[in-house]
Design a protein around this motif. Structure first.
Motif, short mmCIF file in Angstrom:
data_model
loop_
_atom_site.label_atom_id
_atom_site.label_comp_id
_atom_site.label_asym_id
_atom_site.label_seq_id
_atom_site.Cartn_x
_atom_site.Cartn_y
_atom_site.Cartn_z
N LYS A 71 19.37 -9.14 87.48
CA LYS A 71 19.18 -9.43 88.90
C LYS A 71 17.82 -10.10 89.09
CE LYS A 71 18.28 -6.24 92.07
NZ LYS A 71 18.48 -5.14 93.05
N LEU A 72 17.85 -11.32 89.63
CA LEU A 72 16.63 -12.06 89.94
C LEU A 72 16.44 -12.04 91.46
CD1 LEU A 72 17.24 -15.21 87.69
CD2 LEU A 72 16.21 -13.03 87.04
N THR A 73 15.24 -11.74 91.89
CA THR A 73 14.94 -11.66 93.32
C THR A 73 13.89 -12.70 93.69
OG1 THR A 73 15.39 -9.28 93.27
CG2 THR A 73 14.23 -10.13 95.19
N GLY A 74 14.08 -13.34 94.84
CA GLY A 74 13.11 -14.33 95.30
C GLY A 74 13.03 -15.53 94.37
N ALA A 91 23.75 -11.67 87.79
CA ALA A 91 24.61 -12.23 86.74
C ALA A 91 25.07 -11.13 85.80
CB ALA A 91 23.86 -13.31 85.96
N GLU A 92 26.34 -11.19 85.45
CA GLU A 92 26.92 -10.28 84.46
C GLU A 92 27.09 -11.07 83.16
OE1 GLU A 92 30.57 -8.90 86.11
OE2 GLU A 92 29.61 -7.71 87.68
N LEU A 93 26.36 -10.65 82.14
CA LEU A 93 26.37 -11.33 80.85
C LEU A 93 27.23 -10.56 79.86
CD1 LEU A 93 22.50 -11.91 80.63
CD2 LEU A 93 24.20 -13.32 81.82
N ALA A 110 28.85 -15.85 81.17
CA ALA A 110 28.03 -15.34 82.27
C ALA A 110 28.72 -15.64 83.59
CB ALA A 110 26.64 -15.97 82.25
N ASP A 111 28.75 -14.66 84.46
CA ASP A 111 29.31 -14.82 85.80
C ASP A 111 28.34 -14.20 86.78
OD1 ASP A 111 32.25 -15.82 85.40
OD2 ASP A 111 31.99 -14.20 83.95
N VAL A 220 28.56 -18.59 90.32
CA VAL A 220 28.25 -19.40 89.15
C VAL A 220 28.93 -18.79 87.93
CG1 VAL A 220 26.03 -20.14 90.07
CG2 VAL A 220 26.13 -18.09 88.67
N ALA A 221 29.18 -19.63 86.93
CA ALA A 221 29.79 -19.17 85.68
C ALA A 221 29.32 -20.09 84.56
CB ALA A 221 31.31 -19.17 85.78
N GLY A 222 29.39 -19.58 83.34
CA GLY A 222 28.97 -20.41 82.21
C GLY A 222 29.38 -19.81 80.89
#
Length: 230
Positions: A71-74, A91-93, A110-111, A220-222
């Motif tokens: 979890k990224l904030t800001g 993101a769930e890796l 990653a989603d 997002v996904a990758g």
């Protein structure tokens, strides 16, 4: 019988110690990983890492985690040359590998979801517009133009779509007019915009966009996503 009881007690005690050591180890690695994880070129104010699975020590010995949540904030990134702030990116890796220093290196998949506040979206539009949540999965965008010394302001219902897997497109469904030639295009010059989202890791793409009461959710996904600095 007494000896068996003693063995059972010892097994329980040792099991508890091992579980405690395992949980201490995962807490330490999560804290260290939070400072090393790089999600493309975005700059977060804070990063939280949650490593799933038990036992942890077995996973780290094999230099591989089944599942890691980040979890990224800001988050500060860019959209179409304009700076844009993402309030929260989660993101769930899956199938995460470690590098030689036991830092999180790469995820097979990653989603995630980026949540952009409407004030931040308005700031990134490059226009003097106000963006709000609208009913039915729409946005409400307010913009004004000066015509012959008179300020004309309109609030329009807009649809936001995803274009080419990397661009947010906001378009007014219609613009209320007053029979004034060219008014619609003038209003649209303040309410309509495209913004290409940049800075995500290589292999990541935008998959869906959804207006929500608390902000614009961008999914997002990758695959084969790099998570450490180059």
């Amino acid at each position: 019988m007494r000896a068996l009881r003693v063995l059972l007690i010892l097994a329980v005690v040792l099991g508890g110690i091992l579980v405690g050591v395992d949980r201490l180890a995962v807490a330490y690695v999560e804290s260290e990983a939070a400072g090393k994880v790089r999600f493309g070129t975005v700059r977060p104010e804070s990063t939280d890492v949650d490593i799933k699975g038990f036992p942890f020590l077995t996973q780290i010995t094999g230099r591989r985690f089944d599942e890691v949540d980040v979890k990224l904030t800001g988050v500060q990134t860019s959209a179409g040359g304009q700076s844009i702030r993402i309030g929260e990116l989660t993101a769930e890796l899956r199938d995460v590998t470690l590098d030689g220093d036991y830092a999180i290196d790469r995820a097979r998949t990653a989603d995630g979801t980026a949540l952009i506040g409407y004030d931040d979206l308005a700031a990134a539009s490059g226009h003097e517009a106000k963006v709000e949540y609208g009913e039915g999965g729409k946005l409400k965008v307010t913009g004004g133009v000066r015509v012959l010394g008179r300020m004309i302001t309109r609030t329009v219902t807009s649809t936001v779509t995803l274009v080419n897997g990397n661009t947010l497109r906001v378009r007014a469904d219609s613009v209320p007019g007053e029979g004034m030639p060219g008014l619609e295009q003038l209003i649209r010059s303040r309410t309509d915009f495209d913004r290409r989202v940049e800075g995500l890791p290589k292999g990541m793409r935008l998959t869906k966009v959804e207006p929500r009461p608390d902000g614009l959710a961008v999914m997002v996904a990758g695959e084969n996503v790099a998570l450490t600095a180059p």
